[in-house]
Enzyme design. Sequence first.
Site, mmCIF file in Angstrom:
data_model
loop_
_atom_site.group_PDB
_atom_site.id
_atom_site.type_symbol
_atom_site.label_atom_id
_atom_site.label_comp_id
_atom_site.label_asym_id
_atom_site.label_seq_id
_atom_site.Cartn_x
_atom_site.Cartn_y
_atom_site.Cartn_z
ATOM 1 N N CYS A 91 0.835 -1.213 0.000
ATOM 2 C CA CYS A 91 0.000 0.000 0.000
ATOM 3 C C CYS A 91 0.864 1.256 0.000
ATOM 4 O O CYS A 91 1.587 1.518 0.970
ATOM 5 C CB CYS A 91 -0.911 -0.056 1.230
ATOM 6 S SG CYS A 91 -1.716 1.487 1.650
ATOM 7 N N CYS A 104 0.141 3.754 2.790
ATOM 8 C CA CYS A 104 0.607 3.169 4.057
ATOM 9 C C CYS A 104 2.099 3.441 4.243
ATOM 10 O O CYS A 104 2.553 3.733 5.353
ATOM 11 C CB CYS A 104 0.369 1.661 4.084
ATOM 12 S SG CYS A 104 -1.365 1.183 3.985
#
Length: 106
Positions: free
Chosen positions: A29, A32
């Site tokens: 991600c 993230c």
Amino acid sequence: MAIEITKENFEDIVKNNKVVVVDFWAPWCGPCRMVAPIIEELAEEYKDKGVVIGKINTDEQQELAMQFGIRSIPTILFIKDGEIVDQMVGAAPKNFFEEKINALLG
């Protein structure tokens, strides 16, 4: 350093700490990875203030992600006295996290 939270230690962490910040993330991600250094900095800065900051890898802890209805990552939960009091989805600047944590510390 942010602690790794799993289904095995989640309850103990939430029960035994007044303020807990949980970052649901995954290695693939992009947002993230943008939030990760901020989470690590906050973990260091707040460790002596009674705040536990942890990370849950949604790929490895799918049961926890499902339990909390995590549909997008990063999702950050703010927990006080065992109750989820706030939640945010997506990346944000460090001061945004600091404001939320400081409000919980009151």
